[in-house]
Design a protein around this motif. Sequence first.
Motif, PDB file in Angstrom:
ATOM      1  N   LYS A 142       0.831  -1.208   0.000  1.00  0.00           N
ATOM      2  CA  LYS A 142       0.000   0.000   0.000  1.00  0.00           C
ATOM      3  C   LYS A 142       0.862   1.253   0.000  1.00  0.00           C
ATOM      4  O   LYS A 142       0.535   2.232  -0.677  1.00  0.00           O
ATOM      5  CB  LYS A 142      -0.928   0.005   1.218  1.00  0.00           C
ATOM      6  CG  LYS A 142      -2.108  -0.932   1.108  1.00  0.00           C
ATOM      7  CD  LYS A 142      -3.045  -0.542  -0.031  1.00  0.00           C
ATOM      8  CE  LYS A 142      -3.691   0.829   0.195  1.00  0.00           C
ATOM      9  NZ  LYS A 142      -4.613   1.187  -0.914  1.00  0.00           N
ATOM     10  N   VAL A 143       1.952   1.240   0.747  1.00  0.00           N
ATOM     11  CA  VAL A 143       2.861   2.392   0.746  1.00  0.00           C
ATOM     12  C   VAL A 143       3.412   2.604  -0.660  1.00  0.00           C
ATOM     13  O   VAL A 143       3.482   3.730  -1.157  1.00  0.00           O
ATOM     14  CB  VAL A 143       4.014   2.192   1.754  1.00  0.00           C
ATOM     15  CG1 VAL A 143       5.072   3.280   1.581  1.00  0.00           C
ATOM     16  CG2 VAL A 143       3.473   2.210   3.183  1.00  0.00           C
ATOM     17  N   GLY A 144       3.794   1.500  -1.326  1.00  0.00           N
ATOM     18  CA  GLY A 144       4.301   1.612  -2.690  1.00  0.00           C
ATOM     19  C   GLY A 144       3.265   2.158  -3.644  1.00  0.00           C
ATOM     20  O   GLY A 144       3.566   3.025  -4.486  1.00  0.00           O
ATOM     21  N   GLU A 145       2.023   1.691  -3.529  1.00  0.00           N
ATOM     22  CA  GLU A 145       0.947   2.170  -4.401  1.00  0.00           C
ATOM     23  C   GLU A 145       0.698   3.658  -4.207  1.00  0.00           C
ATOM     24  O   GLU A 145       0.533   4.408  -5.179  1.00  0.00           O
ATOM     25  CB  GLU A 145      -0.334   1.382  -4.116  1.00  0.00           C
ATOM     26  CG  GLU A 145      -0.281  -0.081  -4.546  1.00  0.00           C
ATOM     27  CD  GLU A 145      -1.493  -0.862  -4.070  1.00  0.00           C
ATOM     28  OE1 GLU A 145      -2.360  -0.265  -3.391  1.00  0.00           O
ATOM     29  OE2 GLU A 145      -1.579  -2.069  -4.379  1.00  0.00           O
ATOM     30  N   GLU A 146       0.653   4.067  -2.940  1.00  0.00           N
ATOM     31  CA  GLU A 146       0.403   5.489  -2.659  1.00  0.00           C
ATOM     32  C   GLU A 146       1.576   6.359  -3.114  1.00  0.00           C
ATOM     33  O   GLU A 146       1.380   7.499  -3.554  1.00  0.00           O
ATOM     34  CB  GLU A 146       0.140   5.694  -1.165  1.00  0.00           C
ATOM     35  CG  GLU A 146      -1.084   4.965  -0.631  1.00  0.00           C
ATOM     36  CD  GLU A 146      -2.384   5.377  -1.309  1.00  0.00           C
ATOM     37  OE1 GLU A 146      -2.428   6.454  -1.948  1.00  0.00           O
ATOM     38  OE2 GLU A 146      -3.354   4.614  -1.201  1.00  0.00           O
ATOM     39  N   ALA A 147       2.788   5.822  -3.037  1.00  0.00           N
ATOM     40  CA  ALA A 147       3.956   6.569  -3.505  1.00  0.00           C
ATOM     41  C   ALA A 147       3.878   6.791  -5.011  1.00  0.00           C
ATOM     42  O   ALA A 147       4.161   7.894  -5.511  1.00  0.00           O
ATOM     43  CB  ALA A 147       5.239   5.821  -3.152  1.00  0.00           C
ATOM     44  N   VAL A 148       3.475   5.741  -5.759  1.00  0.00           N
ATOM     45  CA  VAL A 148       3.333   5.864  -7.218  1.00  0.00           C
ATOM     46  C   VAL A 148       2.260   6.890  -7.558  1.00  0.00           C
ATOM     47  O   VAL A 148       2.444   7.742  -8.449  1.00  0.00           O
ATOM     48  CB  VAL A 148       2.993   4.496  -7.840  1.00  0.00           C
ATOM     49  CG1 VAL A 148       2.594   4.657  -9.306  1.00  0.00           C
ATOM     50  CG2 VAL A 148       4.179   3.547  -7.725  1.00  0.00           C
ATOM     51  N   ASP A 168      -2.407  10.318   1.804  1.00  0.00           N
ATOM     52  CA  ASP A 168      -2.587   8.862   1.848  1.00  0.00           C
ATOM     53  C   ASP A 168      -1.252   8.155   2.080  1.00  0.00           C
ATOM     54  O   ASP A 168      -1.163   7.186   2.843  1.00  0.00           O
ATOM     55  CB  ASP A 168      -3.199   8.363   0.533  1.00  0.00           C
ATOM     56  CG  ASP A 168      -4.708   8.538   0.491  1.00  0.00           C
ATOM     57  OD1 ASP A 168      -5.303   8.889   1.526  1.00  0.00           O
ATOM     58  OD2 ASP A 168      -5.296   8.319  -0.589  1.00  0.00           O
ATOM     59  N   LEU A 169      -0.227   8.646   1.410  1.00  0.00           N
ATOM     60  CA  LEU A 169       1.102   8.050   1.542  1.00  0.00           C
ATOM     61  C   LEU A 169       1.607   8.153   2.976  1.00  0.00           C
ATOM     62  O   LEU A 169       2.114   7.177   3.548  1.00  0.00           O
ATOM     63  CB  LEU A 169       2.083   8.741   0.589  1.00  0.00           C
ATOM     64  CG  LEU A 169       3.561   8.353   0.719  1.00  0.00           C
ATOM     65  CD1 LEU A 169       3.750   6.858   0.486  1.00  0.00           C
ATOM     66  CD2 LEU A 169       4.408   9.176  -0.264  1.00  0.00           C
ATOM     67  N   MET A 170       1.463   9.324   3.582  1.00  0.00           N
ATOM     68  CA  MET A 170       1.937   9.518   4.950  1.00  0.00           C
ATOM     69  C   MET A 170       1.178   8.630   5.929  1.00  0.00           C
ATOM     70  O   MET A 170       1.772   8.020   6.829  1.00  0.00           O
ATOM     71  CB  MET A 170       1.793  10.993   5.353  1.00  0.00           C
ATOM     72  CG  MET A 170       2.744  11.931   4.621  1.00  0.00           C
ATOM     73  SD  MET A 170       4.491  11.524   4.905  1.00  0.00           S
ATOM     74  CE  MET A 170       4.610  11.732   6.670  1.00  0.00           C
ATOM     75  N   TYR A 171      -0.130   8.537   5.744  1.00  0.00           N
ATOM     76  CA  TYR A 171      -0.938   7.694   6.631  1.00  0.00           C
ATOM     77  C   TYR A 171      -0.483   6.237   6.561  1.00  0.00           C
ATOM     78  O   TYR A 171      -0.239   5.595   7.592  1.00  0.00           O
ATOM     79  CB  TYR A 171      -2.411   7.811   6.261  1.00  0.00           C
ATOM     80  CG  TYR A 171      -3.253   6.674   6.776  1.00  0.00           C
ATOM     81  CD1 TYR A 171      -3.630   6.613   8.120  1.00  0.00           C
ATOM     82  CD2 TYR A 171      -3.642   5.638   5.925  1.00  0.00           C
ATOM     83  CE1 TYR A 171      -4.381   5.548   8.598  1.00  0.00           C
ATOM     84  CE2 TYR A 171      -4.393   4.572   6.398  1.00  0.00           C
ATOM     85  CZ  TYR A 171      -4.757   4.537   7.730  1.00  0.00           C
ATOM     86  OH  TYR A 171      -5.485   3.480   8.198  1.00  0.00           O
ATOM     87  N   HIS A 172      -0.376   5.712   5.347  1.00  0.00           N
ATOM     88  CA  HIS A 172       0.006   4.308   5.198  1.00  0.00           C
ATOM     89  C   HIS A 172       1.445   4.050   5.661  1.00  0.00           C
ATOM     90  O   HIS A 172       1.757   2.966   6.168  1.00  0.00           O
ATOM     91  CB  HIS A 172      -0.184   3.860   3.745  1.00  0.00           C
ATOM     92  CG  HIS A 172      -1.625   3.669   3.373  1.00  0.00           C
ATOM     93  ND1 HIS A 172      -2.392   4.676   2.818  1.00  0.00           N
ATOM     94  CD2 HIS A 172      -2.448   2.597   3.509  1.00  0.00           C
ATOM     95  CE1 HIS A 172      -3.621   4.226   2.615  1.00  0.00           C
ATOM     96  NE2 HIS A 172      -3.682   2.969   3.018  1.00  0.00           N
TER      97      HIS A 172
END
Length: 209
Positions: A142-148, A168-172
């Motif tokens: 999920k972190v990778g997805e949000e980073a992309v 979203d990235l920070m939360y995950h």
Amino acid sequence: MDFEKQGGLIPAIIQDADTGKVLMLGYMNEESLKITKETGKVTFWSRTRKCLWTKGETSGNFLNVVSMKEDCDKDTLLIKVHPVGPVCHTGSDTCFDEVNESDPVMFFKTLQEFIERRHAEMPEGSYTTSLFKAGVNKMAQKVGEEAVETVIEATNGTDGRLIYEASDLMYHLIVLLTSKGLSIEDIAKDLIKRHKVTKNEYPHKISEC
């Protein structure tokens, strides 16, 4: 408390429990401290009027006590409160003419604490709980997805969408860190350390800023 040291009065520093802002300074005697503990509303001794004075008794702008702590010499109190309305008689948020607002960056600490509670309690129906139950691999994915998605919005999107995806990235990321027994504070400590070291120790990283 040592009331005798200063003629029967002690200074009480009033601080907002949420924002950390110092709101005012007042004085208490033994009776006003007793009333404050009993009612949960800060009560002072007015040195001008020579009487007890509950802050907000006429304006409605009470100071609701969250915690009280004495200093090392037992002659000063730090009282953290939730203020109702402006504190100063001038209408200002504080008696130092400051706006009583928290630094938005401090919300990361609040979010960290919330996620840690989720991790400890694991309430059913919580999205955060479902992430913890899914395991580290799913959280890392999920972190990778949000980073992309953040990168996509940075290159081809709007500022609003960039902020949304970065949030979203920070939360995950915080969820992932929490699952590993780490926190966003650990990241902050590492960045502080990098900021202090020489360029030779951290070439091409934050030390070049």
